[in-house]
Design a protein around this motif. Structure first.
Motif, PDB file in Angstrom:
ATOM      1  N   THR A  47     -30.051   2.107   9.406  1.00  0.00           N
ATOM      2  CA  THR A  47     -30.131   1.053   8.390  1.00  0.00           C
ATOM      3  C   THR A  47     -30.875  -0.162   8.915  1.00  0.00           C
ATOM      4  O   THR A  47     -31.712  -0.738   8.221  1.00  0.00           O
ATOM      5  N   SER A  48     -30.585  -0.527  10.183  1.00  0.00           N
ATOM      6  CA  SER A  48     -31.230  -1.725  10.713  1.00  0.00           C
ATOM      7  C   SER A  48     -32.744  -1.524  10.774  1.00  0.00           C
ATOM      8  O   SER A  48     -33.517  -2.453  10.515  1.00  0.00           O
ATOM      9  N   THR A  49     -33.168  -0.321  11.100  1.00  0.00           N
ATOM     10  CA  THR A  49     -34.601  -0.062  11.134  1.00  0.00           C
ATOM     11  C   THR A  49     -35.195  -0.169   9.741  1.00  0.00           C
ATOM     12  O   THR A  49     -36.295  -0.681   9.565  1.00  0.00           O
ATOM     13  N   LEU A  91     -35.732  -3.712   8.970  1.00  0.00           N
ATOM     14  CA  LEU A  91     -36.920  -4.185   9.686  1.00  0.00           C
ATOM     15  C   LEU A  91     -38.189  -3.726   8.989  1.00  0.00           C
ATOM     16  O   LEU A  91     -39.173  -4.459   8.882  1.00  0.00           O
ATOM     17  N   GLU A  92     -38.158  -2.491   8.501  1.00  0.00           N
ATOM     18  CA  GLU A  92     -39.318  -1.942   7.826  1.00  0.00           C
ATOM     19  C   GLU A  92     -39.660  -2.766   6.585  1.00  0.00           C
ATOM     20  O   GLU A  92     -40.820  -3.092   6.342  1.00  0.00           O
ATOM     21  N   ILE A  93     -38.610  -3.109   5.821  1.00  0.00           N
ATOM     22  CA  ILE A  93     -38.826  -3.920   4.614  1.00  0.00           C
ATOM     23  C   ILE A  93     -39.417  -5.281   4.990  1.00  0.00           C
ATOM     24  O   ILE A  93     -40.386  -5.746   4.389  1.00  0.00           O
ATOM     25  N   ILE A  94     -38.854  -5.893   6.043  1.00  0.00           N
ATOM     26  CA  ILE A  94     -39.365  -7.199   6.483  1.00  0.00           C
ATOM     27  C   ILE A  94     -40.843  -7.079   6.859  1.00  0.00           C
ATOM     28  O   ILE A  94     -41.678  -7.865   6.434  1.00  0.00           O
ATOM     29  N   ALA A  95     -41.145  -6.033   7.641  1.00  0.00           N
ATOM     30  CA  ALA A  95     -42.529  -5.852   8.093  1.00  0.00           C
ATOM     31  C   ALA A  95     -43.467  -5.670   6.909  1.00  0.00           C
ATOM     32  O   ALA A  95     -44.571  -6.228   6.886  1.00  0.00           O
ATOM     33  N   LEU A  96     -43.026  -4.911   5.913  1.00  0.00           N
ATOM     34  CA  LEU A  96     -43.880  -4.686   4.742  1.00  0.00           C
ATOM     35  C   LEU A  96     -44.100  -5.979   3.972  1.00  0.00           C
ATOM     36  O   LEU A  96     -45.201  -6.230   3.468  1.00  0.00           O
ATOM     37  N   LEU A  97     -43.058  -6.816   3.907  1.00  0.00           N
ATOM     38  CA  LEU A  97     -43.216  -8.102   3.216  1.00  0.00           C
ATOM     39  C   LEU A  97     -44.226  -8.989   3.942  1.00  0.00           C
ATOM     40  O   LEU A  97     -45.078  -9.620   3.312  1.00  0.00           O
ATOM     41  N   VAL A  98     -44.117  -9.020   5.272  1.00  0.00           N
ATOM     42  CA  VAL A  98     -45.081  -9.812   6.041  1.00  0.00           C
ATOM     43  C   VAL A  98     -46.496  -9.278   5.810  1.00  0.00           C
ATOM     44  O   VAL A  98     -47.450 -10.038   5.644  1.00  0.00           O
ATOM     45  N   ALA A  99     -46.622  -7.958   5.756  1.00  0.00           N
ATOM     46  CA  ALA A  99     -47.935  -7.352   5.522  1.00  0.00           C
ATOM     47  C   ALA A  99     -48.486  -7.790   4.173  1.00  0.00           C
ATOM     48  O   ALA A  99     -49.686  -8.051   4.031  1.00  0.00           O
ATOM     49  N   LEU A 100     -47.595  -7.895   3.201  1.00  0.00           N
ATOM     50  CA  LEU A 100     -48.005  -8.341   1.870  1.00  0.00           C
ATOM     51  C   LEU A 100     -48.585  -9.756   1.941  1.00  0.00           C
ATOM     52  O   LEU A 100     -49.624 -10.049   1.349  1.00  0.00           O
ATOM     53  N   VAL A 101     -47.904 -10.611   2.700  1.00  0.00           N
ATOM     54  CA  VAL A 101     -48.394 -11.989   2.874  1.00  0.00           C
ATOM     55  C   VAL A 101     -49.794 -11.967   3.511  1.00  0.00           C
ATOM     56  O   VAL A 101     -50.673 -12.731   3.132  1.00  0.00           O
ATOM     57  N   PRO A 133     -38.915   1.903  15.621  1.00  0.00           N
ATOM     58  CA  PRO A 133     -39.375   3.154  14.987  1.00  0.00           C
ATOM     59  C   PRO A 133     -39.583   3.026  13.481  1.00  0.00           C
ATOM     60  O   PRO A 133     -39.055   3.811  12.706  1.00  0.00           O
ATOM     61  N   VAL A 134     -40.368   2.046  13.031  1.00  0.00           N
ATOM     62  CA  VAL A 134     -40.632   1.935  11.599  1.00  0.00           C
ATOM     63  C   VAL A 134     -41.712   2.956  11.219  1.00  0.00           C
ATOM     64  O   VAL A 134     -42.591   3.260  12.010  1.00  0.00           O
ATOM     65  N   LYS A 135     -41.581   3.458   9.975  1.00  0.00           N
ATOM     66  CA  LYS A 135     -42.454   4.581   9.594  1.00  0.00           C
ATOM     67  C   LYS A 135     -43.881   4.145   9.313  1.00  0.00           C
ATOM     68  O   LYS A 135     -44.824   4.883   9.564  1.00  0.00           O
ATOM     69  N   SER A 136     -44.048   2.947   8.748  1.00  0.00           N
ATOM     70  CA  SER A 136     -45.385   2.518   8.333  1.00  0.00           C
ATOM     71  C   SER A 136     -46.140   1.803   9.451  1.00  0.00           C
ATOM     72  O   SER A 136     -47.065   1.049   9.196  1.00  0.00           O
TER      73      SER A 136
END
Lengths: 276, 292
Positions: A8-10, A13-23, B98-101
């Protein structure tokens, strides 16, 4: 970091990273969507999607910027400079490693020391000395300038790499009757390939994007993409419809170059900066 | 390599090192020394010049625009170095999970870096002036309704934001390549011993990646201190010269005011400061490196 399981924690993190990518991507959205709008629509709402999308801005900017000519100039100067730098600097670095005479060591030290000189601190006298040698207002003159400015880093990177190649192979080739030039081009140069790739990437990004040096050296009517974008922007300040279409065309070649070769570019740059 | 006699050695020396040395000599070395010479003259770019001794240098220390450009450059460098390294480091930490994207994200974060500073500045000029207003109208957030690029603080932070956007991805890549080499067993051992995530980061990861920190700080420092293109296209040094960097000040002095002699004096001072700063920075960070 305990295990590599996807937990879950990953996921968070994935969601956070994707949001930053959006910015990170939002500026591209504004750029592209507004370049497809009429001037009035940009002023009305620059965040909206273009409706209807129009390519008028592009056809007009294409002509006013003389885009094909600037593109050709940028391409020619970048390609010839990376070839020139690769050839003269690999040869120089090879000689300096294999013949570490006092003179060669001194020469190498000078090249390395010059890496700390900022371009702006020598650009003023450069304009003068370049005109002594008839290098101004010409693409070949600009090419010579890139040979000079690119040589420090390129020699430095090659120097470190040549040192890691054992000299025994070259010695046996010499015994077999190969000339020193043949030894270099047939045996050593192919072995330098990984470093050559790094050097080509670093130099092509730098030269393609360089504004100040061509601005000082080239004359009227000879423009690279950064130069034509600059004068285009000066002419059409606040005419955002044209200006944005010009910008999209200006960044497209380098973005395509990056996206097709991104794996090599990122690893090449890492290799170059870790050593530099 | 057996030597085949004296003349052949000379020929080889010239063929191998000659072209690079010649290009370097006339393009870098000669202007460098000419600059020292011109810095004690009143040369205006055309015609003759008179020797003025150290007048140019004493004038420098009373030149308020030059002093202000130095102050701006120092402030900007501090902000840009810290923030772009922080963002780059945090992004690197994210992408070593280990993020997928991961691969797509790495490409996206790196992408702005391949666009030249001049074009970046123009793109962001539009975003600050038009884009932010549109977002401000929609969301009502005060941040977007500030007079972006119109006054001193927003122009300053505008340049910092664009610099972060363009350099964080590059620094991230450097940090990633160091982070993946941190031995896992060290981290695991520490967490078994009860170290928190922050303690593991602070006392194990960071000391082990100090070589990468050196490189990243060094790069960010030298980029920011020499900033020119982004500022030229984003604010032209304005409003009221408040965002004029030293590089831009030197450029204007020489190519707008035609004070070539005075400009070279400024350029020489700039060179000395850059050389000192970068060597000091490398020296300081090297001392903190730890062997794995």
């Amino acid at each position: 970091m305990e295990t590599s399981r996807y937990r879950t924690s990953t996921f968070v993190l994935e969601i956070i990273a994707l949001l930053v990518a959006l910015v990170f991507l939002v500026p591209f959205y504004f750029l592209v969507s507004n370049s497809l709008k009429k001037y009035g629509d940009i002023l009305l709402d620059s965040a909206a999607l273009p409706s209807p999308a129009t390519f008028d801005n592009f056809t007009r900017a294409w002509e006013i910027m003389k885009f094909p000519a600037s593109f050709a100039n940028s391409l020619v100067i970048t390609l010839t400079s990376i070839v020139g730098l690769t050839v003269i600097c690999s040869m120089a670095a090879y000689r300096m490693v294999r013949r570490p005479t006092k003179y060669n060591n001194f020469l190498f030290m000078i090249f390395v020391a010059a890496m700390v000189i900022p371009f702006q601190s020598i650009m003023i006298p450069l304009v003068k000395t370049a005109s002594w040698f008839h290098l101004t207002r010409s693409l070949p003159g600009l090419w010579v300038c890139y040979m000079g400015f690119g040589s420090s880093l390129t020699i430095f990177l090659y120097h470190g790499f040549v040192k890691s190649i054992p000299a025994e192979i070259e010695e046996s080739a010499t015994v077999d009757g190969c000339s020193p030039y043949g030894v270099f081009w047939r045996i050593v140069f192919p072995l330098l390939k990984p470093m050559t790739a790094t050097i080509i990437i670093l130099n092509s990004l730098w030269i393609w994007n360089d504004f100040l040096l061509p601005n000082l050296i080239l004359g009227e009517g000879q423009r690279t993409i950064p130069l034509s974008t600059y004068s285009f922007f000066g002419q059409y300040t606040k005419q955002w419809d044209l200006a944005l279409a010009g910008l999209v065309m200006g960044i497209l070649p380098i973005l395509i170059f990056f996206l097709t070769l991104q794996r090599h570019i990122i690893s090449g740059i890492t290799a170059g900066s870790v050593k530099g | 390599m057996k030597s085949k006699g004296w003349s052949s050695q000379w020929l080889q020396q010239i063929v191998f090192t000659g072209p690079a040395t010649l290009a370097f000599a006339i393009i870098v070395a000669l202007p460098f020394f000419m600059g020292m010479f011109y810095s004690i003259t009143d040369w205006n770019g055309v015609g003759g010049y008179n020797f003025v001794g150290f007048d140019n240098f004493s004038r420098l220390f009373h030149d308020q625009t030059f002093i202000n450009s130095f102050k701006f450059t120092v402030k900007f460098t501090i902000a840009a170095v810290i923030l772009s390294n922080l963002v780059g480091f945090v992004l690197a930490l994210l992408l070593t999970q280990p993020v997928k994207s991961r691969n797509v994200l790495r490409t996206i974060f790196f992408m702005p870096n391949v666009i030249g500073g001049l074009l970046l500045g123009f793109i962001w000029q539009f975003i600050f002036v038009k884009g932010f207003t549109a977002v401000g109208d929609k969301t009502g957030w005060a941040f977007f309704n500030l007079p972006w690029l119109g006054d001193e603080p927003t122009a300053f932070w505008g340049i910092v934001i664009v610099t972060i956007w363009s350099t964080a991805g590059y620094l991230m890549v450097i940090y990633i390549s160091a982070l993946i080499n941190v031995p896992r067993d060290l981290i695991e051992a520490a967490s078994i011993d009860g170290a928190t995530a922050w303690q593991r980061l602070r006392h194990i990861t960071v000391p082990l990646i100090m070589p990468a920190v050196t490189i990243a700080l060094f790069l960010a420092l030298s980029w920011s201190f020499k900033s020119f293109d982004i500022i030229l296209s984003l604010t032209k040094g304005g409003p009221y010269n408040s965002t004029q960097s030293v590089a831009l000040n030197i450029y204007n002095e020489a190519f707008q005011n035609n004070n070539f002699g005075y400009g070279t004096a400024k350029a020489l001072v700039f060179f000395i400061v850059v050389a000192l700063l970068t060597s000091l920075q490398v020296y300081l960070t090297k001392r903190r490196e730890v062997q794995a």
